[in-house]
Design a protein around this motif. Structure first.
Motif, short mmCIF file in Angstrom:
data_model
loop_
_atom_site.label_atom_id
_atom_site.label_comp_id
_atom_site.label_asym_id
_atom_site.label_seq_id
_atom_site.Cartn_x
_atom_site.Cartn_y
_atom_site.Cartn_z
N ILE A 23 0.93 -1.28 -0.20
CA ILE A 23 -0.03 0.02 0.04
C ILE A 23 0.84 1.24 -0.01
CG2 ILE A 23 -0.26 -0.20 2.50
CD1 ILE A 23 -2.85 1.14 2.10
N SER A 24 0.47 2.22 -0.84
CA SER A 24 1.40 3.46 -0.90
C SER A 24 1.27 4.38 0.38
CB SER A 24 1.13 4.22 -2.08
OG SER A 24 -0.02 4.87 -1.99
N TYR A 25 2.35 5.26 0.55
CA TYR A 25 2.60 5.95 1.67
C TYR A 25 1.25 6.82 1.48
CZ TYR A 25 4.66 9.42 4.56
OH TYR A 25 5.15 10.28 5.81
N ARG A 26 0.82 7.50 0.68
CA ARG A 26 -0.33 8.28 0.55
C ARG A 26 -1.53 7.63 0.90
NH1 ARG A 26 1.08 13.53 1.71
NH2 ARG A 26 3.15 13.97 0.48
N ALA A 27 -1.65 6.40 0.41
CA ALA A 27 -2.92 5.74 0.40
C ALA A 27 -2.87 5.38 2.02
CB ALA A 27 -2.98 4.36 -0.52
N CYS A 28 -1.92 4.92 2.48
CA CYS A 28 -1.96 4.36 4.05
C CYS A 28 -2.35 5.61 4.92
CB CYS A 28 -0.36 4.27 4.42
SG CYS A 28 -0.34 3.36 5.93
N LEU A 29 -1.88 7.06 4.57
CA LEU A 29 -2.28 8.05 5.41
C LEU A 29 -3.68 8.37 5.14
CD1 LEU A 29 0.56 10.75 4.68
CD2 LEU A 29 -0.12 9.82 7.01
N VAL A 30 -4.26 8.03 3.92
CA VAL A 30 -5.80 8.54 3.69
C VAL A 30 -6.49 7.34 4.57
CG1 VAL A 30 -7.47 8.57 2.00
CG2 VAL A 30 -5.51 9.61 1.48
N GLN A 31 -5.93 6.17 4.43
CA GLN A 31 -6.80 5.16 5.03
C GLN A 31 -6.85 5.41 6.40
OE1 GLN A 31 -5.50 0.72 5.43
NE2 GLN A 31 -6.76 0.78 3.86
N MET A 32 -5.56 5.49 6.99
CA MET A 32 -5.32 5.92 8.39
C MET A 32 -6.53 6.98 8.72
SD MET A 32 -2.31 7.36 10.51
CE MET A 32 -2.25 8.78 9.63
N ASN A 53 11.00 1.26 8.58
CA ASN A 53 10.69 -0.10 8.51
C ASN A 53 9.45 -0.26 7.84
OD1 ASN A 53 10.64 -2.91 8.64
ND2 ASN A 53 9.66 -2.90 10.88
N PRO A 54 9.25 -0.07 6.34
CA PRO A 54 7.86 -0.17 5.70
C PRO A 54 7.10 -1.35 5.81
CG PRO A 54 9.62 -0.28 4.11
CD PRO A 54 10.27 -0.05 5.23
N VAL A 55 7.12 -1.84 7.01
CA VAL A 55 6.04 -3.29 6.92
C VAL A 55 4.98 -2.96 8.15
CG1 VAL A 55 6.22 -5.56 7.80
CG2 VAL A 55 8.09 -4.55 6.60
N LEU A 56 3.76 -3.14 7.78
CA LEU A 56 2.73 -3.12 8.66
C LEU A 56 2.48 -4.44 9.50
CD1 LEU A 56 0.22 -1.23 6.14
CD2 LEU A 56 1.68 -0.19 7.95
N ASN A 57 2.36 -3.98 10.75
CA ASN A 57 1.61 -5.00 11.59
C ASN A 57 0.36 -5.65 11.41
OD1 ASN A 57 4.21 -5.26 12.77
ND2 ASN A 57 3.66 -3.73 14.34
N CYS A 98 -3.82 0.14 7.38
CA CYS A 98 -3.03 1.10 7.97
C CYS A 98 -3.94 1.78 9.22
CB CYS A 98 -2.75 2.15 7.08
SG CYS A 98 -1.51 1.71 5.98
N ASP A 99 -3.19 1.84 10.45
CA ASP A 99 -3.92 2.67 11.30
C ASP A 99 -2.63 3.40 11.98
OD1 ASP A 99 -2.19 0.68 13.08
OD2 ASP A 99 -3.89 0.79 14.52
N TYR A 100 -2.73 4.39 12.91
CA TYR A 100 -1.69 5.33 13.36
C TYR A 100 -0.64 4.71 14.04
CZ TYR A 100 -0.10 9.61 15.42
OH TYR A 100 1.02 10.61 15.75
N GLN A 101 -1.16 3.76 14.77
CA GLN A 101 -0.10 3.07 15.61
C GLN A 101 1.02 2.24 14.51
OE1 GLN A 101 -1.42 -0.34 18.24
NE2 GLN A 101 0.08 0.34 19.64
N THR A 102 0.32 1.52 13.85
CA THR A 102 1.41 0.82 12.82
C THR A 102 2.16 1.75 11.92
OG1 THR A 102 -0.21 0.45 11.32
CG2 THR A 102 -0.13 -1.32 12.67
N PHE A 103 1.39 2.82 11.48
CA PHE A 103 2.24 3.72 10.88
C PHE A 103 3.39 4.41 11.44
CE2 PHE A 103 3.22 7.79 8.87
CZ PHE A 103 3.08 7.77 7.50
N ILE A 104 3.17 4.56 12.85
CA ILE A 104 4.16 5.46 13.74
C ILE A 104 5.11 4.49 14.04
CG2 ILE A 104 4.69 6.24 15.85
CD1 ILE A 104 3.43 8.33 13.99
#
Length: 313
Positions: free
Chosen positions: A93-102, A171-175, A179-185
C-alpha cells in the motif's frame, strides 16, 4: 541555481506481511467480504427506509441514520485493503494511500463513539423529561449534534494525520492488514512513544468520556424507570435494549484490550489483527440488524418493501 540544499523525501510503499498464521487466507477474506456486504445492505436499508418514510422523521431515527452512515464509512475505510491482502494477494500500500486510510479509519471510530453517546443523550431526555422532549430535541439541535460529532472527530483525526504526514519511514512493514496510526508510527524513524502518547490521549479522552457519559445517562434512566409502574417500566426498558446491545458491541472490545495491556498481556500479531478486524466489522454488522429487528416501524417498512418488490411484474 544551487540544488544541493534541497532534499527529496522518498516515501516507500508499505508491505503487508503474508500472515502465515492464517491457514486459509482466501476463506477468511471471503468471510469478511460477506460480512462487509451485509453491513452495506443493512446500513443501506436503514438509511433508505428512514429517508423515504416521513413518518420516521423523528430524532432517534435520524440518529440511527447517522450511525448507519458512520458504519459504512468506518468499515469501507479498511475493507478494500483487507480484500486485496487476503483475496487478491496484493501486499503493498502506498504511503499516501496509507495516510488516507488511517485518516478515515480513525475518523469513523471516533464518530461512532460520539454518535452512540448522542443517542444515549436522546434516550435520557426522552425517558427523564418526556413532556419537554420535542422542545429540547429540536430539528436544529439534531443537525447541530450530528454536524458537531463529524467535525469534532474529523478535526482530531486531521491533527493525527498532520503529525504523521512527512515522517521518514525506516521499516515499511505493517503489523496489520491495513493502516492505522499505531502501525504507521511504528514503521517511521521516530520515537514512537511520543507520538503514540498523543494518539492514546485523544482516543482515551473521546472513547472513554463517551462511555462514562453513557454509563451516567443509563444510571439516571434506571433510577427514573424504577419509580414507574411495571407496564411503563417494561416499555421503557424495551426502548433501551437496542442501544445497550450497540454500546456493548462497540465498547467492550476496547475495554478488554485496554485492561489486557495494563496487566501486561501481550497479544500476538494474529490476535491483534483479529481484535482490530472484529472490533471494526462486528459493531457495524450488529447495529443495522438490531435496529431493523427491534424497531417495529423499520421492520414493517422493510417487509412491505420486499412484498411490493416480490409481487411487482
Amino acid at each position: 541555481m544551487d540544488f544541493r540544499n534541497f532534499t527529496i523525501l522518498v516515501t516507500p510503499d508499505f508491505t503487508v506481511p503474508s500472515f502465515e498464521y492464517v491457514e486459509n487466507p482466501k476463506a477468511l477474506g471471503v468471510g469478511i467480504l460477506i460480512v462487509y456486504f451485509l453491513i452495506l445492505f443493512g446500513s443501506g436499508v436503514n438509511i433508505f427506509t428512514i429517508v423515504s418514510d416521513k413518518s420516521l422523521y423523528t430524532p432517534m431515527y435520524f440518529f440511527i441514520c447517522n450511525l448507519s452512515a458512520i458504519d459504512i464509512l468506518h468499515t469501507t475505510s479498511i475493507a478494500l485493503t483487507i480484500f486485496s491482502v487476503f483475496l487478491v494477494e496484493i501486499k503493498t500500500i502506498s504511503y499516501r494511500a496509507c495516510l488516507v486510510q488511517m485518516f478515515f479509519y480513525h475518523s469513523g471510530d471516533l464518530m461512532e463513539a460520539v454518535a452512540i453517546g448522542i443517542m444515549a443523550y436522546d434516550r435520557l431526555v426522552a425517558i427523564c423529561n418526556p413532556l419537554r422532549y420535542c422542545a429540547i430535541i429540536t430539528k436544529n439541535q439534531i443537525i447541530m449534534l450530528i454536524v458537531f460529532s463529524w467535525l469534532f472527530s474529523l478535526s482530531l483525526t486531521c491533527y493525527l494525520a498532520f503529525t504523521a504526514e512527512g515522517l521518514p519511514v525506516c521499516n515499511p512493514v505493517l503489523n496489520l492488514p491495513f493502516c492505522d496510526y499505531q502501525t504507521f508510527i511504528r514503521a517511521s524513524c521516530v520515537n514512537a512513544d511520543l507520538y503514540l502518547g498523543k494518539s492514546g490521549i485523544i482516543g482515551f479522552t473521546v472513547v472513554f468520556s463517551s462511555f462514562a457519559f453513557i454509563l451516567l445517562s443509563y444510571a439516571i434512566i434506571i433510577v427514573v424507570v424504577i419509580k414507574l409502574s411495571s407496564e411503563s417500566r417494561k416499555q421503557m426498558f424495551n426502548t433501551c435494549t437496542s442501544q445497550v446491545i450497540v454500546i456493548f458491541c462497540y465498547f467492550m472490545p476496547k475495554i478488554i484490550v485496554n485492561f489486557a495491556s495494563k496487566f501486561g498481556v501481550v497479544l500476538t500479531m494474529s490476535e491483534r489483527s483479529s481484535v482490530h478486524i472484529a472490533s471494526t466489522f462486528g459493531p457495524s454488522l450488529v447495529n443495522p440488524l438490531v435496529y431493523c429487528l427491534k424497531r417495529e416501524n423499520i421492520r414493517k417498512k422493510v417487509v412491505s418493501f420486499f412484498k411490493i418488490y416480490k409481487t411487482s411484474p
